[in-house]
Each structure stands twice: as structure tokens, then as C-alpha cells.
Design an enzyme around this catalytic site. Structure first.
Site, PDB file in Angstrom:
ATOM      1  N   ASP A 166       0.909  -1.112   0.018  1.00 36.80           N
ATOM      2  CA  ASP A 166      -0.051  -0.013   0.218  1.00 36.80           C
ATOM      3  C   ASP A 166       0.876   1.256   0.043  1.00 36.80           C
ATOM      4  O   ASP A 166       0.352   2.136  -0.946  1.00 36.80           O
ATOM      5  CB  ASP A 166      -0.999   0.078   1.321  1.00 36.80           C
ATOM      6  CG  ASP A 166      -1.988  -1.236   1.316  1.00 36.80           C
ATOM      7  OD1 ASP A 166      -1.465  -2.232   0.438  1.00 36.80           O
ATOM      8  OD2 ASP A 166      -2.509  -1.257   1.918  1.00 36.80           O
ATOM      9  N   GLU A 396       1.141  -9.233  11.541  1.00 29.50           N
ATOM     10  CA  GLU A 396       1.232  -8.949  10.072  1.00 29.50           C
ATOM     11  C   GLU A 396       2.286  -8.786   9.289  1.00 29.50           C
ATOM     12  O   GLU A 396       2.846  -9.350   8.209  1.00 29.50           O
ATOM     13  CB  GLU A 396       0.236  -7.713   9.984  1.00 29.50           C
ATOM     14  CG  GLU A 396      -0.249  -7.354   8.534  1.00 29.50           C
ATOM     15  CD  GLU A 396      -1.226  -6.012   8.646  1.00 29.50           C
ATOM     16  OE1 GLU A 396      -1.207  -5.446   9.670  1.00 29.50           O
ATOM     17  OE2 GLU A 396      -1.563  -5.470   7.436  1.00 29.50           O
TER      18      GLU A 396
HETATM   19  C1  GLC Z   1      -2.912  -4.466   3.526  1.00 27.43           C
HETATM   20  C2  GLC Z   1      -2.050  -5.027   2.626  1.00 27.43           C
HETATM   21  C3  GLC Z   1      -2.379  -5.912   1.798  1.00 27.43           C
HETATM   22  C4  GLC Z   1      -3.237  -7.171   2.273  1.00 27.43           C
HETATM   23  C5  GLC Z   1      -4.286  -6.322   3.017  1.00 27.43           C
HETATM   24  C6  GLC Z   1      -5.041  -7.407   3.945  1.00 27.43           C
HETATM   25  O1  GLC Z   1      -3.826  -3.486   2.710  1.00 27.43           O
HETATM   26  O2  GLC Z   1      -1.068  -4.078   2.117  1.00 27.43           O
HETATM   27  O3  GLC Z   1      -1.230  -6.515   1.000  1.00 27.43           O
HETATM   28  O4  GLC Z   1      -3.730  -7.725   1.177  1.00 27.43           O
HETATM   29  O5  GLC Z   1      -3.902  -5.386   4.025  1.00 27.43           O
HETATM   30  O6  GLC Z   1      -4.146  -8.045   4.485  1.00 27.43           O
END
Ligand code: GLC
Length: 452
Positions: A166, A396
Site C-alpha cells: 500500500d 502482520e
Molecule cells: C493491506 C496489505 C495488503 C493486504 C491487506 C489485507 O492492505 O497491504 O497486501 O492484502 O492489507 O491483509
């Protein structure tokens, strides 16, 4: 070395996380922060589920593909059920579909996962896999048509969220061209749940919302997006993952006797293999982001630069420069692989995609390294991933400097990567290289693979 009791405890905990995040047919990335089905999370999570429930692993992919749009796109979020606490929810995206979805996609790891599952789960998978291959072929064709309409050989993203990374510093310059003056006020939910220092900044969110607004205003029309979206960027993560996915789709199509899919995918792959070269930066000595709107190549490396090894066979000179960059990075930090160059001023060890280590990127890069004859470097990545989980559990992502966990807790893809790949018990069972050998390029059907 992780002691055996700790391994047993972490194996059990990883399984328990995947079961707890199971919403019936799909798995949420983590409760609270991400309470729906996410595209690449789900596919990668299926690899972990497959370690204890084969049928449920297949369902994960089936459920994701069942949300495919008529034009072939498989959306990045599927809002299977109503949940108040998430922003931006269905009302912001306005997909006008049931179930509601977002309007963008995510890196297409699904074909690669299907190939992995089909190669190690017992049974004859023909009846189950064939409809998936048709759906994957339509999705990959959507990438070619919607995201590379001029046939230049790289696919573009229209939103940073499509890359799955992101707030990568690569997006800063292209986002600066996006007008945010009409975005209006909104309330972020993520920073009510997670420390704001570990998340994108507010200014990033203004830009993210401006692009969502652009997409919904044109009703996600791919032609308008390709012609006018102010953010239109080709990056090595998405493109390498798609090249890999096409290779795996070709192998599956041959295995399950679908020659038309194999030849369509081969044609697309040839274009992508040649086109990928446009992302090479001589200055950075690696693959970087190309801003297609503003015709500007980035000269800084991110973890996706290494995904070229996962995307397909790399020539020796470039592969060597990947290895030496990789070793140089590792000397600056304690745990590989940081998501962004640790020597760059924009590096931030705990802010999401501006530095932290992500377990599933490590798996993909390790796969590519092993396939290029560097199991030593691949094993280092598995060791680092395991050490991070041992220190900070199934977060995460992790700081490459301190090993501290960041973002959400009890995260599905971290648990999945542990079970499938990084746990010493998985490595012992697989003989360390078996998961890599499973997907070896030797099975690649593309005659043009080496010609770049
Ligand atoms: C964030 C991450 C993305 C992922 C999402 C859900 O947006 O950057 O890669 O898919 O979270 O975990």
C-alpha cells in the site's frame, strides 16, 4: 535453532489462528482490521490450510473465484457479510454487485497456489481444478486487456492497493500528481485499531480515496481507467507475480488437458516476459517501478525487485546483481527481507511497506532463489522468517531492524507461511527444498521463457 517444544507450540497456534479466522469458506486476514475476504491473502492462506484440511484449502480458492466480475477481474476485497467497522466499505466502492466487492484487483498469486495444491494434495483434482483454470484464464486475460491495452508487455495498477504494497515509497512521486481537493472528510478505522506509526499517513489516505472516487465515478470502466486514471504505474511485484502465475497456469492447463488455455497463456506470457525488461534500472541494478503516466522510472529497490527470480528464469548477470544487493541489504539490518531499501532515507522499519518484513514475500523470493540454484540464500530467508515468528508470533509484518511485530495480530498469511514453509517441522517434512522443487521451472511449458 528453535527448540522442539516451541516449534510444536507455534505449529498448533498457527493452525488455531487459521481455524479462528475461518468465516466458513473464506478466511479473513485478521479479525477487526481486515474482516472480509482479501484476494492474495486468501490464496496464500490456502497453502497453510492445506497442511491440515485439503478440502477446506480448495474451498478458499473456489470462494474467491466465485466473486469474479463478468469482465474477468477477481476483486481485491469481497464483502461477503456486513461489518460496520471497516473503511472504505462497500458504499465507497459502489461495485453494484452481489456480494459487494472493491473495484480493483490484487496480485494474482492464485494460479501458483492452485498448482502447488494440485501437486502435493492427494487425489485426482481434475473435476475441481478445471473450472478454476477457466476462471484464472479469464482473470489473466483481463490483466492483458484492461491493464495493458496497448500491449506494451507490462500491466499497470490504478491504485497502490492493487499492488498489495500500500504505502511503498515508489508510489510517493506518482501519487503527487493525483488531485485530492474533492476528497472531503472521512474517518479512518485502521488507526483506531493499530498504532498510527505502523500505518500509512493521512496524506496517503487522501490519495487512496481520490483514486477510489475516480474509479467509482467512471463505474470502474476499464477503458476510462486506462486512458485517464491519474495513477497508472507498472511495478515489478505485480508483473513478476503475473508472469509466474501464467507459467503455472500453462503447466496446469497441460496437465489437465486444456490446450486452448495453455496457448492463450503462452501468448500472454511471451509478451510479459519481454515487457518486464522495461522495469530494469541500470542505476539501481534491479527492477523498479515505471510511472507510465509521467514516463518516469524509479531508481530505488524494493523487495519486489527480487520477485523477478520468482517470475521466471533470470539471466546470470542480473541474477548475480540480485544476490549481491540482497547480501548488501542484509548487512544493514538483522532480518531479511525488508520491503524497501534499508539504505534509503525513505526507509522506515515499522511503517507497513516502507521497511517491514512480510512472511509471504519471503516465501516467494525464497522460491525464486532456490529455483535459480541458490538454496543457501533461500534457507536464510526461511531462517529469518522463523526467527521473527519465534520472537514476535504471527503478526502482520515485522521490523527488519528489531524483529518487533507490527500491524494486526494473529494474521492468517503469516500463520500459513509458517505452517507451509518456515516452520522447522515443515522444512524437515519437506526436506527443505521440496516445496521449491514442486514448482520448479523445469516444468515450464513456455518455449520463449529464456529468450529475454
Ligand atoms: C493491506 C496489505 C495488503 C493486504 C491487506 C489485507 O492492505 O497491504 O497486501 O492484502 O492489507 O491483509
Amino acid at each position: 535453532m528453535i527448540d522442539p517444544e516451541t516449534v510444536t507450540r507455534l505449529d498448533a497456534q498457527a493452525q488455531q489462528i487459521l481455524r479462528a479466522n475461518d468465516k466458513g469458506g473464506y478466511t479473513v486476514p485478521t479479525k477487526g482490521l481486515y474482516p472480509f475476504q482479501w484476494n492474495w491473502d486468501s490464496a496464500l492462506t490456502a497453502l497453510g490450510i492445506a497442511c491440515f484440511d485439503a478440502d477446506r484449502a480448495w474451498q478458499e480458492i473456489e470462494k474467491l473465484l466465485s466473486a469474479q466480475w463478468d469482465n474477468g477481474m477477481v476483486p481485491h476485497i469481497v464483502f461477503w457479510q456486513h461489518e460496520e467497522g471497516y473503511f472504505p466499505g462497500p458504499g465507497e466502492w459502489r461495485s453494484e454487485r452481489t456480494p459487494p466487492t472493491s473495484g480493483i484487483t490484487q496480485p494474482p498469486v492464485a494460479a501458483t497456489v492452485v498448482r502447488q495444491l494440485a501437486s502435493f494434495l492427494p487425489g485426482d483434482h481434475g473435476a475441481r481444478v478445471t473450472p478454476m483454470l477457466h476462471a484464472l484464464d479469464r482473470w489473466h486475460q483481463w490483466f492483458a486487456d484492461a491493464r495493458d491495452p496497448d500491449g506494451i508487455g507490462v500491466v499497470a495498477i490504478m491504485h497502490p492497493w492493487e499492488s498489495g504494497r500500500d504505502n511503498l515509497p515508489d508510489w510517493d512521486a506518482p501519487l503527487a500528481h493525483v488531485d485530492t481537493s474533492n476528497v472531503g472528510a472521512f474517518m479512518r478505522r485502521d488507526i483506531q485499531l493499530v498504532n498510527a506509526a505502523e500505518r500509512p499517513v493521512n496524506d496517503d489516505y487522501n490519495h487512496y480515496m481520490a483514486l477510489v472516487q475516480f474509479g467509482r465515478t467512471c463505474q470502474w470502466d476499464v477503458k476510462t481507467i486506462a486512458e485517464k486514471c491519474p495513477f497508472w504505474v507498472a511495478e515489478p511485484g505485480m508483473n513478476a507475480i503475473l508472469r509466474r502465475a501464467e507459467r503455472d497456469l500453462i503447466a496446469l492447463a497441460m496437465q489437465f488437458n486444456l490446450p486452448e488455455i495453455a496457448s492463450r497463456a503462452t501468448r500472454r506470457l511471451t509478451r510479459l516476459d519481454h515487457g518486464f525488461n522495461q522495469l530494469w534500472s541500470d542505476i539501481a541494478q534491479g527492477y523498479t517501478t515505471l510511472d507510465l503516466r509521467n514516463k518516469k522510472l524509479e531508481h530505488r529497490l524494493s523487495s519486489a525487485s527480487w520477485l523477478s527470480l520468482y517470475g521466471g528464469p533470470e539471466n546470470d548477470i542480473r541474477a548475480k546483481s540480485h544476490y549481491s544487493n540482497r547480501i548488501e541489504w542484509r548487512q544493514k539490518i538483522r532480518f531479511a527481507l525488508p520491503s524497501f531499501d534499508p539504505g534509503d532515507p525513505a526507509f522506515d522499519d515499522i511503517r507497513y511497506w516502507r521497511g517491514p518484513v512480510w512472511a509471504m514475500i519471503n516465501w516467494m523470493v525464497a522460491t525464486g532463489l532456490a529455483e535459480h540454484g541458490r538454496p543457501d540464500l533461500a534457507s536464510l530467508l526461511a531462517d529469518d522468517t522463523a526467527a521473527l515468528v519465534e520472537q514476535s508470533a504471527f503478526r502482520e509484518y515485522f521490523s527488519p531492524v528489531t524483529g518487533k511485530g507490527g500491524g494486526g495480530k494473529d494474521f492468517s498469511w503469516t500463520a500459513a507461511m509458517w505452517l507451509y514453509w518456515a516452520s522447522p517441522s515443515a522444512r524437515q517434512k519437506n526436506g527443505d527444498t521440496i516445496t521449491w522443487a514442486r514448482s520448479n521451472f523445469a516444468m515450464c511449458a513456455n518455449p520463449f521463457a529464456m529468450s529475454r
